[in-house]
Write an enzyme that holds these catalytic residues in place. Structure first.
Site, PDB file in Angstrom:
ATOM      1  N   GLU A  37       0.818  -1.201   0.000  1.00 59.20           N
ATOM      2  CA  GLU A  37       0.000   0.000   0.000  1.00 59.20           C
ATOM      3  C   GLU A  37       0.862   1.267   0.000  1.00 59.20           C
ATOM      4  OE1 GLU A  37      -3.878   1.807   2.365  1.00 59.20           O
ATOM      5  OE2 GLU A  37      -2.461   0.550   3.463  1.00 59.20           O
ATOM      6  N   LYS A 108     -10.014   2.418  -2.543  1.00 60.67           N
ATOM      7  CA  LYS A 108     -10.242   1.868  -1.207  1.00 60.67           C
ATOM      8  C   LYS A 108     -11.582   2.346  -0.645  1.00 60.67           C
ATOM      9  CE  LYS A 108      -7.718   1.434   3.200  1.00 60.67           C
ATOM     10  NZ  LYS A 108      -6.437   1.774   3.862  1.00 60.67           N
ATOM     11  N   CYS A 144      -5.880  -2.851   2.220  1.00 55.96           N
ATOM     12  CA  CYS A 144      -5.610  -2.776   3.648  1.00 55.96           C
ATOM     13  C   CYS A 144      -6.835  -2.871   4.562  1.00 55.96           C
ATOM     14  CB  CYS A 144      -4.799  -1.522   3.959  1.00 55.96           C
ATOM     15  SG  CYS A 144      -3.937  -1.613   5.562  1.00 55.96           S
TER      16      CYS A 144
END
Length: 296
Positions: A37, A108, A144
């Protein structure tokens, strides 16, 4: 299919870090190469500072650079970039390249706001969960904090993703050197650190089992200081891994910088889903509550 996970430290600048990343990619052997990330920079979300928004100004140039890398190395490459749409709207975006072409991107969707992980200050939540088709298969790319939620993993699998991929930046908070922080010390005992790491591994192992897919996570390593000095910083724990469709360990790394290589067989995952038909037995008529924040 051979996959390569690039687990690395931040090298002090974007230029040095990107150069080192490319060197590691050139040493890798995978058809599919996955980066961690926000791999071009430090993990800047340790504090809230408007100067870090400048890191997103080069998004279009970054996309072109990594597209060219994927072309030169003839690989499918999963990157993680800071995307600016306009002043005030920025995304944490995974861009996937397929041998020189842009295969797709994922923004995300789950954004944390915890001490040392102040991502809501920087990132707008994405609004789409869709797999990305590539020459080597359909990839379910998430990022994540999405790791902790069963819903995006299940949605990707139901839409045909053959493997789930998570570029990641997670670690233990370091206590400030300038003062004694009893709470920080309490949360950083060896036992508590092991609980956190095992929770992280376990929830993603569950995604593999529940969905009958391979799960790949690539985490950064090294210690990064909190420049605001409110916290000591973050010690990123690495432990990048590949789990098989029954939750088996294909590979789990340590906390050192390295290229992690693994072999996966997407045909085997398809066979597992036939033997363990979890999708067939879902009671979808009972799940309406999931559309609410909480259920009475």
């Amino acid at each position: 299919m051979r996959v390569s996970l690039i687990q690395q430290e931040y090298k002090g600048s974007k230029e040095a870090t990107v150069k080192h990343t490319v060197e590691m990619i050139k040493k890798s052997k995978g058809e599919l190469v996955v980066l961690q990330e926000l791999h071009q920079s430090q993990y800047f979300c340790k504090s809230e500072d408007t100067e870090y928004f400048d890191l997103a100004e080069g998004f279009e140039g970054d996309v072109e650079f990594w597209r060219e890398v994927s072309k030169e190395q003839n690989i499918v490459l999963v990157t993680s970039l800071f995307e600016k749409v306009m002043d005030g709207i920025y995304y944490n975006t995974a861009v996937v390249f397929d041998r020189g072409k842009i295969a797709g991107k994922y923004r995300k969707t789950h954004i944390p706001d915890d001490p040392g992980f102040y991502e809501k200050f920087y990132f707008t939540p994405g609004d789409e969960i869709e797999p990305i088709d590539t020459s080597i298969g359909r990839l379910g790319v998430l990022v994540c904090w999405d790791q902790w939620y069963s819903e995006p993993a299940r949605i990707m699998a139901l839409k045909g993703a053959e493997v789930l991929i998570y570029p990641t930046a997670i670690g233990w908070l370091m206590c400030p050197e300038s003062r004694v922080d009893e709470l920080c010390e309490k949360e950083n005992t060896k036992e508590e650190k092991e609980k956190m790491l095992n929770a992280w591994l376990s929830v993603q192992r569950g995604h593999a089992v529940a969905n009958g897919v391979y799960v790949i996570a690539v985490n950064r390593v090294g210690k990064e200081k909190d420049e605001s000095e409110v916290l000591g910083g973050i010690e990123f724990w690495g432990r990048s891994f590949v789990f098989g469709p029954q939750g088996e360990d294909i590979v789990i790394a340590d906390n050192k910088e390295r290229v992690i290589e693994a072999e996966i067989d997407l045909n085997r995952a398809a066979e597992v889903r036939k033997i363990w038909p979890f999708f067939r037995d879902r009671r979808i008529e009972l799940y309406k509550c999931l559309e609410r924040r909480y259920c009475k």
